[in-house]
Design a protein around this motif. Structure first.
Motif, PDB file in Angstrom:
ATOM      1  N   ASN A 115      12.705 -42.780 -38.756  1.00 37.02           N
ATOM      2  CA  ASN A 115      12.684 -43.938 -39.776  1.00 37.02           C
ATOM      3  C   ASN A 115      14.279 -45.550 -39.085  1.00 37.02           C
ATOM      4  O   ASN A 115      14.989 -44.094 -38.981  1.00 37.02           O
ATOM      5  CB  ASN A 115      12.513 -43.949 -41.277  1.00 37.02           C
ATOM      6  N   PRO A 116      14.344 -46.518 -39.476  1.00 32.51           N
ATOM      7  CA  PRO A 116      15.140 -47.056 -38.269  1.00 32.51           C
ATOM      8  C   PRO A 116      16.569 -47.332 -38.700  1.00 32.51           C
ATOM      9  O   PRO A 116      17.435 -47.875 -38.977  1.00 32.51           O
ATOM     10  CB  PRO A 116      14.353 -49.041 -38.388  1.00 32.51           C
ATOM     11  N   LEU A 117      16.242 -46.687 -40.524  1.00 32.38           N
ATOM     12  CA  LEU A 117      16.924 -47.057 -41.416  1.00 32.38           C
ATOM     13  C   LEU A 117      17.957 -45.731 -41.490  1.00 32.38           C
ATOM     14  O   LEU A 117      18.693 -45.844 -42.081  1.00 32.38           O
ATOM     15  CB  LEU A 117      16.499 -47.238 -42.841  1.00 32.38           C
ATOM     16  N   VAL A 118      17.125 -44.710 -40.570  1.00 31.59           N
ATOM     17  CA  VAL A 118      17.583 -43.097 -40.551  1.00 31.59           C
ATOM     18  C   VAL A 118      18.718 -43.725 -39.362  1.00 31.59           C
ATOM     19  O   VAL A 118      19.800 -42.879 -39.428  1.00 31.59           O
ATOM     20  CB  VAL A 118      16.739 -41.989 -41.123  1.00 31.59           C
ATOM     21  N   THR A 119      18.143 -43.771 -38.377  1.00 25.71           N
ATOM     22  CA  THR A 119      18.734 -43.768 -36.672  1.00 25.71           C
ATOM     23  C   THR A 119      19.600 -44.973 -36.943  1.00 25.71           C
ATOM     24  O   THR A 119      20.628 -44.739 -35.879  1.00 25.71           O
ATOM     25  CB  THR A 119      17.210 -43.585 -35.761  1.00 25.71           C
ATOM     26  N   GLY A 120      19.034 -45.985 -37.456  1.00 21.82           N
ATOM     27  CA  GLY A 120      20.279 -46.640 -37.342  1.00 21.82           C
ATOM     28  C   GLY A 120      20.824 -46.892 -38.551  1.00 21.82           C
ATOM     29  O   GLY A 120      20.798 -46.754 -39.714  1.00 21.82           O
ATOM     30  N   GLY A 121      21.506 -48.881 -38.718  1.00 22.66           N
ATOM     31  CA  GLY A 121      22.094 -49.530 -39.596  1.00 22.66           C
ATOM     32  C   GLY A 121      20.743 -49.279 -40.754  1.00 22.66           C
ATOM     33  O   GLY A 121      19.758 -49.342 -40.886  1.00 22.66           O
ATOM     34  N   PRO A 122      21.848 -48.770 -42.353  1.00 28.70           N
ATOM     35  CA  PRO A 122      22.542 -47.916 -42.890  1.00 28.70           C
ATOM     36  C   PRO A 122      22.638 -46.734 -42.400  1.00 28.70           C
ATOM     37  O   PRO A 122      23.715 -45.919 -43.467  1.00 28.70           O
ATOM     38  CB  PRO A 122      22.358 -48.970 -44.090  1.00 28.70           C
ATOM     39  N   SER A 123      22.075 -46.014 -41.893  1.00 31.50           N
ATOM     40  CA  SER A 123      22.531 -44.611 -41.233  1.00 31.50           C
ATOM     41  C   SER A 123      22.039 -43.763 -42.761  1.00 31.50           C
ATOM     42  O   SER A 123      22.454 -42.601 -43.375  1.00 31.50           O
ATOM     43  CB  SER A 123      23.751 -44.146 -41.326  1.00 31.50           C
ATOM     44  N   VAL A 124      20.733 -44.238 -43.631  1.00 32.54           N
ATOM     45  CA  VAL A 124      20.401 -43.028 -44.822  1.00 32.54           C
ATOM     46  C   VAL A 124      19.948 -41.457 -44.473  1.00 32.54           C
ATOM     47  O   VAL A 124      19.280 -41.239 -43.451  1.00 32.54           O
ATOM     48  CB  VAL A 124      19.033 -43.676 -45.296  1.00 32.54           C
ATOM     49  N   LYS A 125      21.083 -41.104 -45.038  1.00 28.76           N
ATOM     50  CA  LYS A 125      19.958 -39.582 -44.761  1.00 28.76           C
ATOM     51  C   LYS A 125      19.832 -38.442 -45.881  1.00 28.76           C
ATOM     52  O   LYS A 125      19.404 -37.840 -46.347  1.00 28.76           O
ATOM     53  CB  LYS A 125      22.057 -39.337 -44.466  1.00 28.76           C
ATOM     54  N   PHE A 126      21.026 -39.258 -46.959  1.00 28.93           N
ATOM     55  CA  PHE A 126      20.594 -38.649 -48.561  1.00 28.93           C
ATOM     56  C   PHE A 126      19.526 -39.845 -49.866  1.00 28.93           C
ATOM     57  O   PHE A 126      20.143 -40.648 -49.327  1.00 28.93           O
ATOM     58  CB  PHE A 126      21.826 -38.402 -49.153  1.00 28.93           C
ATOM     59  N   TYR A 127      18.585 -39.347 -50.207  1.00 31.41           N
ATOM     60  CA  TYR A 127      18.084 -41.114 -51.240  1.00 31.41           C
ATOM     61  C   TYR A 127      17.823 -40.101 -52.288  1.00 31.41           C
ATOM     62  O   TYR A 127      16.452 -38.880 -52.499  1.00 31.41           O
ATOM     63  CB  TYR A 127      16.730 -41.237 -50.211  1.00 31.41           C
ATOM     64  N   ALA A 128      17.720 -40.714 -52.943  1.00 23.59           N
ATOM     65  CA  ALA A 128      17.298 -40.059 -54.377  1.00 23.59           C
ATOM     66  C   ALA A 128      16.620 -41.743 -54.767  1.00 23.59           C
ATOM     67  O   ALA A 128      17.354 -42.773 -55.415  1.00 23.59           O
ATOM     68  CB  ALA A 128      18.082 -39.339 -55.384  1.00 23.59           C
ATOM     69  N   PRO A 155       5.330 -41.952 -59.474  1.00 23.57           N
ATOM     70  CA  PRO A 155       6.031 -42.775 -60.530  1.00 23.57           C
ATOM     71  C   PRO A 155       6.427 -41.578 -61.570  1.00 23.57           C
ATOM     72  O   PRO A 155       7.353 -42.288 -62.741  1.00 23.57           O
ATOM     73  CB  PRO A 155       4.767 -43.633 -61.782  1.00 23.57           C
ATOM     74  N   ASP A 156       5.743 -41.354 -61.972  1.00 26.66           N
ATOM     75  CA  ASP A 156       6.208 -39.551 -63.261  1.00 26.66           C
ATOM     76  C   ASP A 156       7.186 -38.467 -62.762  1.00 26.66           C
ATOM     77  O   ASP A 156       7.883 -38.293 -63.333  1.00 26.66           O
ATOM     78  CB  ASP A 156       5.526 -39.038 -63.870  1.00 26.66           C
ATOM     79  N   SER A 157       7.998 -38.992 -61.686  1.00 26.14           N
ATOM     80  CA  SER A 157       9.435 -38.374 -60.843  1.00 26.14           C
ATOM     81  C   SER A 157       9.767 -39.025 -59.763  1.00 26.14           C
ATOM     82  O   SER A 157       9.727 -39.836 -59.684  1.00 26.14           O
ATOM     83  CB  SER A 157       8.829 -37.193 -60.163  1.00 26.14           C
ATOM     84  N   ILE A 158      11.338 -38.018 -60.016  1.00 22.25           N
ATOM     85  CA  ILE A 158      12.346 -38.864 -58.561  1.00 22.25           C
ATOM     86  C   ILE A 158      12.164 -38.420 -57.570  1.00 22.25           C
ATOM     87  O   ILE A 158      11.950 -37.176 -57.165  1.00 22.25           O
ATOM     88  CB  ILE A 158      13.587 -38.816 -59.308  1.00 22.25           C
ATOM     89  N   LEU A 159      11.841 -39.664 -56.530  1.00 18.90           N
ATOM     90  CA  LEU A 159      11.628 -38.712 -55.327  1.00 18.90           C
ATOM     91  C   LEU A 159      13.004 -38.441 -54.559  1.00 18.90           C
ATOM     92  O   LEU A 159      14.351 -39.622 -54.702  1.00 18.90           O
ATOM     93  CB  LEU A 159      10.757 -40.294 -54.252  1.00 18.90           C
ATOM     94  N   LEU A 160      13.046 -37.305 -53.694  1.00 19.10           N
ATOM     95  CA  LEU A 160      14.533 -36.617 -53.722  1.00 19.10           C
ATOM     96  C   LEU A 160      14.135 -36.344 -51.931  1.00 19.10           C
ATOM     97  O   LEU A 160      13.869 -35.428 -52.048  1.00 19.10           O
ATOM     98  CB  LEU A 160      14.852 -35.401 -54.866  1.00 19.10           C
ATOM     99  N   VAL A 161      15.113 -37.057 -51.382  1.00 18.84           N
ATOM    100  CA  VAL A 161      15.064 -36.834 -49.961  1.00 18.84           C
ATOM    101  C   VAL A 161      17.205 -35.990 -49.418  1.00 18.84           C
ATOM    102  O   VAL A 161      17.398 -36.907 -49.683  1.00 18.84           O
ATOM    103  CB  VAL A 161      14.685 -38.354 -48.924  1.00 18.84           C
ATOM    104  N   ASN A 162      16.536 -35.018 -49.338  1.00 21.30           N
ATOM    105  CA  ASN A 162      17.743 -34.092 -49.413  1.00 21.30           C
ATOM    106  C   ASN A 162      18.499 -34.688 -48.030  1.00 21.30           C
ATOM    107  O   ASN A 162      20.184 -35.256 -47.969  1.00 21.30           O
ATOM    108  CB  ASN A 162      18.082 -32.882 -49.693  1.00 21.30           C
ATOM    109  N   ASP A 163      18.009 -34.644 -46.856  1.00 23.09           N
ATOM    110  CA  ASP A 163      18.285 -34.814 -45.288  1.00 23.09           C
ATOM    111  C   ASP A 163      17.486 -35.650 -44.408  1.00 23.09           C
ATOM    112  O   ASP A 163      16.300 -34.891 -44.445  1.00 23.09           O
ATOM    113  CB  ASP A 163      18.931 -33.279 -44.543  1.00 23.09           C
ATOM    114  N   ALA A 164      17.667 -36.508 -44.520  1.00 22.98           N
ATOM    115  CA  ALA A 164      16.092 -37.190 -43.804  1.00 22.98           C
ATOM    116  C   ALA A 164      15.811 -37.048 -42.786  1.00 22.98           C
ATOM    117  O   ALA A 164      14.471 -37.546 -41.950  1.00 22.98           O
ATOM    118  CB  ALA A 164      16.270 -39.007 -43.994  1.00 22.98           C
ATOM    119  N   ASN A 165      17.061 -36.897 -41.643  1.00 18.39           N
ATOM    120  CA  ASN A 165      16.974 -35.714 -40.076  1.00 18.39           C
ATOM    121  C   ASN A 165      15.826 -34.769 -40.378  1.00 18.39           C
ATOM    122  O   ASN A 165      14.920 -34.870 -39.043  1.00 18.39           O
ATOM    123  CB  ASN A 165      18.452 -35.671 -39.560  1.00 18.39           C
ATOM    124  N   LYS A 166      15.766 -33.971 -41.328  1.00 14.50           N
ATOM    125  CA  LYS A 166      14.980 -33.327 -41.152  1.00 14.50           C
ATOM    126  C   LYS A 166      13.397 -33.434 -42.149  1.00 14.50           C
ATOM    127  O   LYS A 166      12.275 -32.573 -41.983  1.00 14.50           O
ATOM    128  CB  LYS A 166      15.353 -31.600 -41.621  1.00 14.50           C
TER     129      LYS A 166
END
Length: 403
Positions: free
Chosen positions: A102-115, A84-95
């Motif tokens: 994760n089905p949200l990565v391999t399929g729709g909506p094809s999440v690759k970057f997340y903050a 809760p005290d920091s932003i979760l940052l995922v630069n490349d979900a494939n790595k």
């Protein structure tokens, strides 16, 4: 894929989430504006206000994506609430070992970057996130973008808190409305139940005076019977005053156009002993748009008091009106006995009286006037007449813009 860990404070967190009564509500432009701004600042095609429920994440706002919810076990945001005290940052979900399959990565909506910036309550419970999503990996997410995302998450929480307060206020208002209706019903019931025995007492006293006057004409009994009569009259006036006070102060304001001079004259014409009154009106021949019922009640009580408490054969009443951009200002004077300055602070208090004489002096009339004036956005005060003569001097204002 690594499933998100359940927070140690999950019970309290879910209670906090449910306290906002936000889940499964319709879209609201305030939240949609925030996700649109977040996507623009962070240069992403998607942004979400995501709330993590017991077994799902539900989107209060979903910019650039059609879905309204996903299972919690797949949710990136379900991971974000654990920090809760920091932003979760995922630069490349494939790595990322947590998300690469994760089905949200391999399929729709094809999440690759997340903050995702956690949505934290004042008590520190993280109920979801404001997140931005890209379909392409991102090497860089600037400090300025991080700060903006965090600030926007705080704005989401501010909107949620405001929405919660508005809902609570509506609940309180409804409870007050119900209790006011109950109070009105109780008042009417009290009037019937209490006036009936009072009428019986009054009738009995009258019968005794008429049928047995010869038996006690040389005793103090007639005086005692008169005292009983006086107290019965007082109780009837008190009950009527309380009922009128509750009714008048709880009536909804309805605006109407009327002529001030005409209304004051009409109010005087309906008073008992109005032939004793000499009325002088200054600048009152003008139309205003205001609460007619409240206006009439204010002058009804003022004029009634002037007649009731004056022992002079001719009661002089002077009313003047002035106005500015926001208020109407009235002065009211009479030539009666007036009110000593030492009582000025207490005359508007409920049940406060200047003396115990007079069965109809209940100490409710001026309280009613004050309540009505304040309900109409104004103030009332008492002072000395400008000519320093005997009598009362009231000054009160009414707001022009009530709604």
């Amino acid at each position: 894929m690594v499933k998100p860990t359940i927070p140690s404070n999950e019970k309290q967190r879910l209670e906090a989430l449910k306290s906002f009564n936000i889940l499964d509500t319709l879209e609201e432009k305030e939240y949609d504006a925030i996700t649109r701004i977040a996507a623009d600042i962070c240069n992403t095609p998607m942004a979400l206000v995501s709330l993590v429920d017991e077994d799902r994440q539900w989107f209060k706002s979903h910019y650039g994506i059609d879905a309204t919810e996903t299972p919690r076990e797949l949710a990136f945001c379900a991971h974000a609430i654990n920090t809760p005290d920091s932003i979760l940052l995922v630069n490349d979900a494939n790595k990322d070992d947590r998300f690469f399959d994760n089905p949200l990565v391999t399929g729709g909506p094809s999440v690759k970057f997340y903050a995702g910036a956690p949505l934290n309550t004042k008590e520190g419970q993280s109920i979801g996130t404001l997140c931005v999503i890209d379909t392409k990996p991102r090497k860089e997410f600037t400090e300025k973008q991080r700060a903006s995302l965090k600030d926007l998450a705080d704005q989401v929480m501010a909107q949620l808190e405001l929405r919660k307060q508005n809902i609570q206020q509506k609940i309180i208002n409804e409870e007050l409305r119900v209790k006011n209706n109950q109070l009105k019903q109780l008042s009417y019931r009290m009037a019937h139940d209490m006036k009936t025995p009072l009428f019986g007492i009054s009738s009995m006293v009258g019968m005794i005076k008429e049928d047995y006057s010869e038996f006690f004409k040389d005793t103090e009994i007639p005086e005692y019977l008169s005292i009983i009569d006086n107290r019965v009259d007082y109780m009837e006036s008190l009950i009527t005053g309380i009922i009128n006070y509750n009714l008048i102060t709880n009536t909804e304001i309805k605006l109407e156009k009327f002529n001030v001079s005409k209304e004051i004259k009409d109010v005087l014409g309906k008073q008992i002993n109005n032939d004793r009154v000499s009325l002088q009106l200054k600048n009152c021949d003008r139309d205003i748009n205001h609460s007619l019922n409240s206006f009439d009640q204010i002058f009804r009580d003022l004029i009634s008091n002037s007649i009731k408490f004056s022992n002079k054969p001719n009661v002089e009443i002077k009313v003047s009106l002035s106005e500015d951009e926001s208020t109407y200002s009235f002065t009211y004077e009479d030539n009666g006995p007036g009110i000593p300055e030492k009582y000025w602070k207490k005359v508007f208090l409920l049940f406060e009286k200047l003396s115990t004489d007079g069965a109809t002096d209940t100490g409710i009339g001026l309280t009613t006037i004050k309540e009505l004036v304040e309900k109409l956005g104004g103030e009332i005060s008492i002072g000395k007449r400008h000519d320093q003569k005997e009598g009362v001097h009231f000054k009160f204002t009414l707001a022009k813009n009530l709604f």
